[in-house]
Design a protein around this motif. Structure first.
Motif, PDB file in Angstrom:
ATOM      1  N   GLY A 275       0.805  -1.210   0.000  1.00 38.63           N
ATOM      2  CA  GLY A 275       0.000   0.000   0.000  1.00 38.63           C
ATOM      3  C   GLY A 275       0.837   1.259   0.000  1.00 38.63           C
ATOM      4  O   GLY A 275       1.961   1.298  -0.510  1.00 38.63           O
ATOM      5  N   THR A 276       0.274   2.290   0.625  1.00 38.92           N
ATOM      6  CA  THR A 276       0.906   3.601   0.662  1.00 38.92           C
ATOM      7  C   THR A 276       1.219   3.981   2.100  1.00 38.92           C
ATOM      8  O   THR A 276       0.392   3.771   3.000  1.00 38.92           O
ATOM      9  N   ASP A 278       1.906   7.237   4.113  1.00 39.42           N
ATOM     10  CA  ASP A 278       1.843   8.694   4.034  1.00 39.42           C
ATOM     11  C   ASP A 278       2.660   9.291   5.178  1.00 39.42           C
ATOM     12  O   ASP A 278       2.243   9.271   6.340  1.00 39.42           O
ATOM     13  N   ILE A 286       0.939   7.268   8.107  1.00 39.10           N
ATOM     14  CA  ILE A 286      -0.365   6.636   7.943  1.00 39.10           C
ATOM     15  C   ILE A 286      -0.261   5.568   6.867  1.00 39.10           C
ATOM     16  O   ILE A 286       0.160   5.851   5.736  1.00 39.10           O
ATOM     17  N   HIS A 287      -0.624   4.341   7.239  1.00 38.88           N
ATOM     18  CA  HIS A 287      -0.588   3.239   6.283  1.00 38.88           C
ATOM     19  C   HIS A 287      -1.941   3.124   5.592  1.00 38.88           C
ATOM     20  O   HIS A 287      -2.964   2.924   6.233  1.00 38.88           O
ATOM     21  N   LYS A 288      -1.905   3.239   4.269  1.00 37.59           N
ATOM     22  CA  LYS A 288      -3.116   3.046   3.474  1.00 37.59           C
ATOM     23  C   LYS A 288      -2.969   1.705   2.758  1.00 37.59           C
ATOM     24  O   LYS A 288      -2.229   1.591   1.779  1.00 37.59           O
TER      25      LYS A 288
END
Length: 309
Positions: A275-276, A278, A286-288
């Motif tokens: 994922g991403t 941030d 922040i883990h997306k």
């Protein structure tokens, strides 16, 4: 009246006599001495001897200087280069190195311009990181070189160029195919990119940002897994960590702290997480979540021997 006239006449005679004596004394003086008495002949001889000694001393010093120059010339000529030793790892042959810098046997050892030779090799042979040329009396020259190591890749008109950590453009990817595993840096470069020159950015600050990002990636043990660094938008910097994460760094403020928190966050996540991340806000990540990797993909990432990274 007769007595007064006689006294006046006597005074005139005395005055004339004094004037005559003064003229005689002045005339007796040496020409150019302003009426001074002539110098003692012994002093004139001593002064002449001193002048002669000074002339002899000056002539002796000149002769000595000329002799030393001649001696130095023949000493230099009598120390030709007989042995040239090339040491260190280099992608170039010894013959090409020596031909490029103009070093060959028979040259006067003491007249070699070693600094100029070093600069010539570094400017004409981009895959050299350091060059040292040293004289070793009586007849040996040592050339020590180290190979430059590529740190990342850039694209120039569709072609991949390898670049060292200090920004020096080394050459095309074909010259070192292993460079395909290095991170790809996307940036606003000045084109065309020139080999053996420092990579130039359209904005000078972009070069500093690139250095800061790679330093932080290395310090936090993230560099090995980095596949891409995007510098094209200074307010939206991104880093791709393999096929797992896209790290959003935002602007260039506190890059070291942001990537430190990214490394800590990755350690807390599972190996299958993607994922991403941030990290654009300083102090938090922040883990997306993205699509989780399958077990087969994880096995492909495992190194030989079954050890996990």
């Amino acid at each position: 009246m007769g007595k007064k006239k006689a006294r006046k006449a006597q005074k005139r005679l005395e005055q004339k006599e004094r004037e005559r004596l003064a003229r005689a004394r002045k005339k007796a003086g040496r020409p150019g001495s302003r009426g001074q008495a002539p110098r003692d002949p012994r002093k004139r001889k001593r002064a002449a001897r001193r002048r002669m000694l000074r002339r002899l001393l000056l002539a002796a010093m000149l002769a000595l200087a000329v002799g030393l120059c001649v001696l130095l010339y023949y000493a230099v000529k009598s120390l030709p280069v007989k042995t040239i030793a090339v040491e260190g790892e280099s992608p170039y042959t010894d013959e090409l190195l020596l031909e490029t810098c103009g070093l060959k046997e028979g040259q006067p050892l003491l007249l070699l311009r070693t600094n100029a030779m070093e600069k010539t090799l570094l400017s004409r042979m981009p895959w050299l990181e350091t060059v040292q040329i040293k004289r070793r009396l009586p007849d040996t020259v040592e050339v020590t070189v180290t190979k430059a190591q590529a740190a990342y890749r850039v694209l120039d008109e569709g072609k991949s160029l390898l670049v060292a950590a200090d920004g020096k453009v080394l050459g095309y990817l074909e010259e070192d195919p292993s460079g395909d595993l290095l991170p790809l840096v996307l940036g606003n470069f000045v084109t065309p990119v020139e080999i053996a020159q420092t990579l130039a950015y359209e904005t000078e600050s972009d070069g500093g940002i690139c250095v800061d990002i790679f330093t932080a990636l290395h310090d936090n043990e993230l560099l090995e897994g980095t596949s891409e660094v995007d510098l094209r938008n200074p307010s939206e910097l991104t880093v791709k960590l393999g096929d797992r994460f896209v790290v959003e760094l935002g602007d260039s403020l506190s890059l070291a702290d942001k990537l430190r928190l990214v490394a800590e966050s990755i350690k807390r996540l599972e190996e299958s997480d993607t994922g991403t991340l941030d990290a654009s806000t300083v102090g938090r990540v922040i883990h997306k979540p993205g699509q989780r990797r399958s077990s087969s993909a994880l096995q492909q990432d495992e190194p030989a021997g079954g050890e996990t990274t």
